[in-house]
Design an enzyme around this catalytic site. Structure first.
Site, PDB file in Angstrom:
ATOM      1  N   LEU A  33       1.395  49.779 -25.268  1.00 59.81           N
ATOM      2  CA  LEU A  33       2.441  49.756 -24.024  1.00 59.81           C
ATOM      3  C   LEU A  33       2.314  50.557 -22.880  1.00 59.81           C
ATOM      4  O   LEU A  33       1.731  51.737 -23.134  1.00 59.81           O
ATOM      5  CB  LEU A  33       3.783  49.802 -24.498  1.00 59.81           C
ATOM      6  CG  LEU A  33       4.072  48.768 -25.646  1.00 59.81           C
ATOM      7  CD1 LEU A  33       5.643  49.265 -26.462  1.00 59.81           C
ATOM      8  CD2 LEU A  33       4.155  47.397 -25.358  1.00 59.81           C
ATOM      9  N   HIS A  37       5.206  47.077 -19.285  1.00 62.15           N
ATOM     10  CA  HIS A  37       6.086  46.606 -20.361  1.00 62.15           C
ATOM     11  C   HIS A  37       7.419  47.689 -20.507  1.00 62.15           C
ATOM     12  O   HIS A  37       8.472  46.692 -20.619  1.00 62.15           O
ATOM     13  CB  HIS A  37       5.471  47.145 -21.829  1.00 62.15           C
ATOM     14  CG  HIS A  37       3.919  46.352 -21.875  1.00 62.15           C
ATOM     15  ND1 HIS A  37       2.831  47.147 -21.972  1.00 62.15           N
ATOM     16  CD2 HIS A  37       3.951  45.372 -22.113  1.00 62.15           C
ATOM     17  CE1 HIS A  37       1.967  46.315 -22.242  1.00 62.15           C
ATOM     18  NE2 HIS A  37       2.233  44.960 -22.362  1.00 62.15           N
TER      19      HIS A  37
END
Ligand code: PAF
Length: 284
Positions: A33, A37
């Site tokens: 991530l 995100h």
């Protein structure tokens, strides 16, 4: 934060949320991530009572010679980031959990999936729509969040939801960029130092093209030529495709740009395929 590895655990969890009248926001990811995100998570958090994030590197959207095995992964770090952002549940299934033995059903937007990136990566969007449809069935979200960076993916998913009457609202979230303009992507971590430095040419070319589009009357062909000439100044960039399309339908644009358009880039740096996009309103 609940961590669920099985469909049964997530079914139970989302059924509990629903029983309490809570709305569910879903953020499907392949992990590793980054702040792009996290922006999806923040938007889900702001609009929904409960947020479920899925982390699953989906094998069916990778071609035989693509980067499935080298795709970056760091589950521990991902989980810490999601906890800090107040996510309610993370679904981290194994491939065997996601796809039962003998799975043979697919979902495909048959036109939108086969143009543009779909020509460079045959079968890619079929894998995306199939797994996203499964995640919708498993998590039963009210809203699902996807980045505009993957512009064609967003359009393909919207088309699937419309065509199959799926009861979920698809929310597109603007691209988050690094300080130098590079669109955030898990694949950026796979770039070498020189390639990372060179990759800034993508956003520079897109921003310059946007200025041209806003201030002059220009054809799609001329703008494509301009973007190509800009990217060609970077010796490490191998252009895979540059397209200017209708922003809503992704149909080719002919002549002067006189409606909302999107420029879509697919450019390789070594083995790493980067994509970027910019939507333009026409000016002159
Ligand atoms: O954009 C991604 O990370 C993936 O394509 C998605 C939507 C999670 C499906 O695997």
């Amino acid at each position: 934060m609940q961590i669920c590895e099985t469909k049964l655990d997530i079914y139970a969890l989302q059924a509990g949320y629903r029983k309490n009248g809570h709305t569910i926001g879903l953020v499907p990811t392949m992990g590793f991530l980054h702040d792009g995100h996290m922006e999806l998570v923040r938007q889900a958090r702001a609009a929904c009572d409960r947020v479920i994030v899925t982390i699953f590197v989906n094998p069916t959207q990778f071609g035989a010679n693509e980067d499935l095995s080298s795709y970056p992964r760091d589950l521990e770090r991902d989980i810490a980031m999601l906890k800090a952002e107040g996510v309610d549940a993370v679904f981290t299934p194994s491939p065997q959990e996601m796809y039962v033995r003998g799975s043979e059903t697919i979902i495909e937007a048959t036109r939108l999936s086969r143009i543009l990136i779909g020509r460079i990566r045959p079968g890619h969007f079929r894998g995306v729509t199939t797994v996203v449809a499964k995640l919708f069935n498993i998590c039963q979200p009210d809203r699902a969040y996807f980045g505009e960076k993957d512009y064609q993916q967003l359009q393909v998913i919207k088309r699937m939801v419309r065509d199959l009457d799926m009861p979920v609202e698809i929310c597109g979230v603007p691209t988050v960029r690094e300080a130098d303009g590079l669109a955030m992507s898990s694949r950026n971590a796979m770039l070498g130092t020189k390639e990372r430095r060179g990759s800034v040419i993508l956003s520079q070319a897109l921003f310059s093209a946007e200025d041209i589009c806003l201030t002059t009357s220009v054809t799609a062909q001329k703008l494509t030529k301009f973007i190509r000439s800009q990217i060609e100044t970077e010796p490490l960039a191998q252009i895979r495709s540059i397209d200017i399309r209708d922003a809503a339908t992704l149909a080719p644009l002919r002549g002067k740009i006189n409606r909302p358009a999107v420029a879509l880039l697919a450019v390789s740096f070594g083995d790493v395929l980067l994509i970027d996009q910019r939507t333009f309103k026409h000016g002159a």
